[in-house]
Design a protein around this motif. Structure first.
Motif, PDB file in Angstrom:
ATOM      1  N   LEU A  98      22.452 -42.435 -11.625  1.00 11.36           N
ATOM      2  CA  LEU A  98      21.241 -42.281 -10.961  1.00 11.36           C
ATOM      3  C   LEU A  98      20.475 -40.844 -11.216  1.00 11.36           C
ATOM      4  N   MET A  99      18.900 -41.314 -11.333  1.00 14.26           N
ATOM      5  CA  MET A  99      18.110 -40.451 -11.555  1.00 14.26           C
ATOM      6  C   MET A  99      17.350 -40.100 -10.454  1.00 14.26           C
ATOM      7  N   PRO A 100      17.081 -38.526  -9.948  1.00 18.81           N
ATOM      8  CA  PRO A 100      16.395 -38.516  -8.745  1.00 18.81           C
ATOM      9  C   PRO A 100      15.088 -38.883  -8.612  1.00 18.81           C
ATOM     10  N   HIS A 101      14.667 -39.268  -7.601  1.00 22.28           N
ATOM     11  CA  HIS A 101      13.396 -39.831  -7.154  1.00 22.28           C
ATOM     12  C   HIS A 101      12.649 -40.981  -7.981  1.00 22.28           C
ATOM     13  N   LYS A 102      13.552 -41.747  -8.736  1.00 17.78           N
ATOM     14  CA  LYS A 102      13.135 -42.942  -9.112  1.00 17.78           C
ATOM     15  C   LYS A 102      14.362 -44.041  -9.047  1.00 17.78           C
TER      16      LYS A 102
ATOM     17  N   GLY B 170      17.710 -46.016 -13.244  1.00 14.09           N
ATOM     18  CA  GLY B 170      18.500 -44.681 -13.880  1.00 14.09           C
ATOM     19  C   GLY B 170      18.829 -44.799 -15.250  1.00 14.09           C
TER      20      GLY B 170
ATOM     21  N   PRO C   9      10.980 -45.358  -5.220  1.00 13.90           N
ATOM     22  CA  PRO C   9      11.865 -44.320  -5.311  1.00 13.90           C
ATOM     23  C   PRO C   9      13.537 -44.840  -5.263  1.00 13.90           C
ATOM     24  N   ASN C  10      14.414 -44.047  -5.298  1.00 11.25           N
ATOM     25  CA  ASN C  10      15.633 -44.649  -5.357  1.00 11.25           C
ATOM     26  C   ASN C  10      15.973 -45.848  -4.253  1.00 11.25           C
ATOM     27  N   GLU C  11      15.617 -45.743  -3.280  1.00 10.67           N
ATOM     28  CA  GLU C  11      16.110 -46.645  -2.389  1.00 10.67           C
ATOM     29  C   GLU C  11      15.237 -47.893  -2.466  1.00 10.67           C
TER      30      GLU C  11
END
Length: 355
Positions: A342-346, A349, A225-227
């Motif tokens: 930033l793209m959510p949940h991935k 980006g 995910p993002n983190e």
């Protein structure tokens, strides 16, 4: 109770994770980032027709270089790259001390401006930028030469744990010694000896290192995910000489095998380095100076249930090819990542090129 994992099991797990990484060698992501680098450099598009226009536009480079000064000013214009705010009145002194120390590490012990610049520029061009933050133990060695040391001075140096005797010679003092009066009468003292010596002094140090790393050297599991700290698998793969690996504390032989030949021809690496002919291909057969032979050193951070308790722990596994040099439990992933859009949940980006 789950089965405990051997080194062979760990190696097989890492190889599966490497093959499953989204940025592995010739993936769609690698092709996108390769094209972004070509567009930034203003290379020909590849669809030119003889006798027709050969014009190449540089919108990607113009946009990136137009955004960089503003972004760098936002982060680096102040002397304080980071500031700790006190929560209570009695915390003010501690907060200021923490602020001074963190900024000293970032700006004085490391080239923080360069690390930040590379992180932002990589993110603008290649979707994501990365910095590696870690503690490094290292040694400084120096040569010290002494002449005409007396016995006491020589023994004091010999007892110093930082020095190692390399060369030594001694000569008696040609000056006649005066007799010493004792209760039994005058006695001749033992002859004075002077020492000439060469010592090697080794000082051990440690420091926090902040190093920007090329995006193509970072392999990340697909479902991250993002983190980045939530990733199941992250690997930093970089070229090191055998000498550098030995300086890190690993014992390796001159014929250490390297099973990562495709990494030399990574699409992004070739695009990044070939513009000005900076791409260097390794020569594995360096008989004249084997210590300078380069291999791909892989630091893999993988969650695995090594002890068989049913819970996967974060492990740091250092390897070259199929030889594991180190396998220890680790507390956190030392790689920090940032993306331009930033793209959510991935994790990955968008870049300026994507736009």
């Amino acid at each position: 109770m789950a089965k405990k994992l051997s080194d062979d099991d760990i190696l097989a797990l890492i190889e599966r994770e490497e093959a499953n990484c989204i940025s592995h060698y010739a993936s769609v992501l690698s092709e996108q980032r390769r094209k972004a680098m070509d567009y930034y450099y203003g290379k020909p598009y590849g669809n030119e027709v003889e006798g027709r226009s050969q014009v190449v536009t540089t919108e990607v480079k113009d946009a990136v270089e137009g955004m960089l000064p503003t972004l760098m000013t936002s982060f680096a214009a102040s002397d304080e790259m980071v500031r700790f705010d006190p929560q209570k009145p009695e915390d003010e002194a501690k907060a200021q001390q923490a602020t001074d120390y963190a900024n000293y590490i970032f700006s004085r012990l490391n080239n923080g401006f360069l690390a930040l610049y590379c992180l932002i520029k990589d993110a603008l061009i290649s979707k994501n930028g990365y910095v590696k933050v870690y503690w490094e133990d290292y040694e400084d060695q120096s040569k010290e030469t002494y002449e005409n040391l007396n016995e006491l001075e020589f023994m004091q140096l010999m007892q110093d744990p930082e020095v190692e005797l390399v060369e030594h010679s001694e000569e008696p003092d040609p000056t006649p010694q005066q007799p010493v009066m004792t209760s039994q009468g005058p006695m001749q003292p033992p002859p004075q000896v002077f020492h000439d010596a060469v010592f090697k002094r080794t000082k051990k140090h440690g420091k926090v290192c902040i190093d920007p790393i090329p995006p193509e050297e970072v392999l990340i599991s697909r479902e991250t995910p993002n983190e980045l700290e939530k990733a199941r698998f992250v690997e930093h793969r970089t070229l090191k000489t055998l000498s550098e690996i030995r300086q890190m504390g690993f014992k390796v032989s001159d014929d250490l095998a390297d099973y990562a030949p495709n990494a030399d021809f990574n699409l992004e690496r070739v695009a990044r380095m070939s513009f000005d002919d900076a791409l260097a291909y390794r020569t594995d057969d360096d008989q004249a100076n084997p210590a300078n032979r380069q291999v791909w050193l892989c630091e893999a951070y993988v969650k695995a249930d090594v002890d068989g308790d049913g819970i996967a722990e974060l492990r740091k596994v250092t390897k070259v090819g199929k030889e594991i040099l180190d396998n220890v439990e680790f507390d956190s992933i030392p790689i920090i990542g940032g993306t331009a859009i930033l793209m959510p949940h991935k994790h990955y980006g968008l870049s300026v090129y994507d736009l």
